[in-house]
Design an enzyme around this catalytic site. Structure first.
Site, short mmCIF file in Angstrom:
data_model
loop_
_atom_site.label_atom_id
_atom_site.label_comp_id
_atom_site.label_asym_id
_atom_site.label_seq_id
_atom_site.Cartn_x
_atom_site.Cartn_y
_atom_site.Cartn_z
CB THR A 10 1.80 5.46 1.46
OG1 THR A 10 1.12 6.61 1.96
CG2 THR A 10 3.29 5.65 1.63
CD GLU A 73 -9.42 1.54 1.24
OE1 GLU A 73 -9.91 2.36 0.44
OE2 GLU A 73 -8.43 1.79 1.94
CB THR A 102 -2.03 7.51 3.63
OG1 THR A 102 -1.39 6.49 2.86
CG2 THR A 102 -1.45 8.85 3.28
P1 ADP Z 1 -2.21 3.18 2.45
O1 ADP Z 1 -3.08 1.96 2.27
O2 ADP Z 1 -2.96 4.45 2.56
O3 ADP Z 1 -1.07 3.21 1.48
P2 ADP Z 1 -0.66 1.94 4.57
O4 ADP Z 1 -1.43 1.08 5.51
O5 ADP Z 1 0.15 1.24 3.53
O6 ADP Z 1 -1.59 3.03 3.92
O7 ADP Z 1 0.29 2.86 5.47
C1 ADP Z 1 1.11 3.87 4.90
C2 ADP Z 1 2.05 4.38 5.99
O8 ADP Z 1 2.93 3.33 6.38
C3 ADP Z 1 2.97 5.50 5.56
O9 ADP Z 1 2.32 6.75 5.65
C4 ADP Z 1 4.14 5.36 6.53
O10 ADP Z 1 3.86 6.02 7.75
C5 ADP Z 1 4.17 3.87 6.80
N1 ADP Z 1 5.22 3.11 6.07
C6 ADP Z 1 5.63 1.86 6.42
N2 ADP Z 1 6.60 1.42 5.61
C7 ADP Z 1 6.83 2.40 4.71
C8 ADP Z 1 7.74 2.54 3.61
N3 ADP Z 1 8.61 1.58 3.28
N4 ADP Z 1 7.69 3.67 2.88
C9 ADP Z 1 6.81 4.65 3.19
N5 ADP Z 1 5.95 4.58 4.22
C10 ADP Z 1 5.94 3.47 4.98
#
Ligand code: ADP
Length: 270
Positions: A10, A73, A102
């Site tokens: 994400t 990771e 995510t």
């Molecule tokens: P990943 O490493 O899988 O991308 P993250 O630790 O970055 O995961 O977490 C992603 C989650 O953070 C999203 O699914 C959402 O719930 C949350 N989130 C926080 N800030 C945002 C943002 N600005 N836009 C979208 N999601 C966000």
């Protein structure tokens, strides 16, 4: 400059520092715009050292077109968490680590290494997806703000609702069934977006906390550390996870900048 990148499903998280030992700065980009990250990195000269981790690491590495160090990771995340724990003066050596990105991944780690204990597909992506299906809202900040104003009482069935005044064999405040009270509503009742979103946060938070406590059971670790961008500005999720982890007999720990642990680990590997 040294740049650590955690390219997730994400969000793409960056941790960077200009001089060894100096403070670390942070930056976040949407995963749907990797070209923005590439542009940002390419603004630095060729001396920049780059470490990349996360599910979209190879994609980003190929887009970058300059040398970079790839890192696994889970190793990166645990190294980053070790660094953040040292910074905040936590001295215990063994921990359970739950990364609510995510999706959700649960690890055991100590000084010698880390082991993935498991995970659940219920995570920050579930929060976004289920919220969108239920309310049509897609903006993260709008969702969490509305959720914070919601009440779960008409939607979630608690143990004490079932026992109705009788003494339950487990704490009455435990959720017996997330969304399990909806059936009792009258046909004319409508649920507000706030109520629905609060209950989605409840479902995600309780699932994550429960899975973590169960995974932690065989380990003699002091606390469960929760990291991941799902906690960004989301005090309601923190409260649910904190309360539910305690209710189940374990100690939750949130660390500042925990959402950057993967990026920090990638940076420290340089
Ligand atoms: P990943 O490493 O899988 O991308 P993250 O630790 O970055 O995961 O977490 C992603 C989650 O953070 C999203 O699914 C959402 O719930 C949350 N989130 C926080 N800030 C945002 C943002 N600005 N836009 C979208 N999601 C966000």
């Amino acid at each position: 400059v040294k740049i650590g990148v955690d390219a997730g499903g994400t969000l793409i998280k960056l941790a960077y520092t200009y001089n060894q030992g100096e403070s670390i700065s942070f930056k976040t980009f949407p995963a749907l715009q990797p070209e923005e990250v590439v542009k940002w990195i390419q603004a630095f000269d060729d001396e920049a050292e780059i470490g990349i981790t996360g599910g979209k690491a190879s994609l980003l590495q190929s887009m970058l077109g300059r040398p970079s160090l790839g890192m696994v990771e889970f190793e990166a995340t645990c190294n980053g968490v070790r660094y953040l724990l040292r910074q905040s003066g936590v001295t215990e050596e063994a921990h359970i680590l739950t990364n609510v990105g995510t999706g959700t991944s649960i690890h055991y780690f100590d000084q010698s290494g880390q082991k993935r204990l498991g995970g659940t597909g219920v995570g920050g992506g579930t929060l976004m997806g289920l919220s969108q299906v239920l309310t049509g809202i897609t903006d993260y900040h709008e969702l969490i703000q509305l959720a914070a104003a919601g009440d779960r009482d008409r939607i979630d069935l608690k143990v004490k609702h079932i026992y109705q005044g009788a003494e339950p064999p487990i704490p009455g405040d435990l959720t017996a069934s997330n969304f399990g009270r909806v059936f009792a509503l009258a046909a004319t009742d409508t649920l507000s977006k706030e109520e629905l979103l609060a209950s989605v946060v409840g479902l995600v938070g309780e699932t994550v906390a429960t899975a973590s406590v169960l995974a932690a059971t065989p380990y003699d670790s002091a606390s469960i550390i929760f990291v991941g961008s799902s906690f960004i500005q989301n005090d309601l999720l923190k409260e649910v996870v904190e309360g539910y982890t305690r209710l189940r007999g374990a100690t939750p720990l949130f660390i500042e900048n925990g959402e950057y642990s993967g990026a920090i680990g990638a940076l420290l590997s340089l």
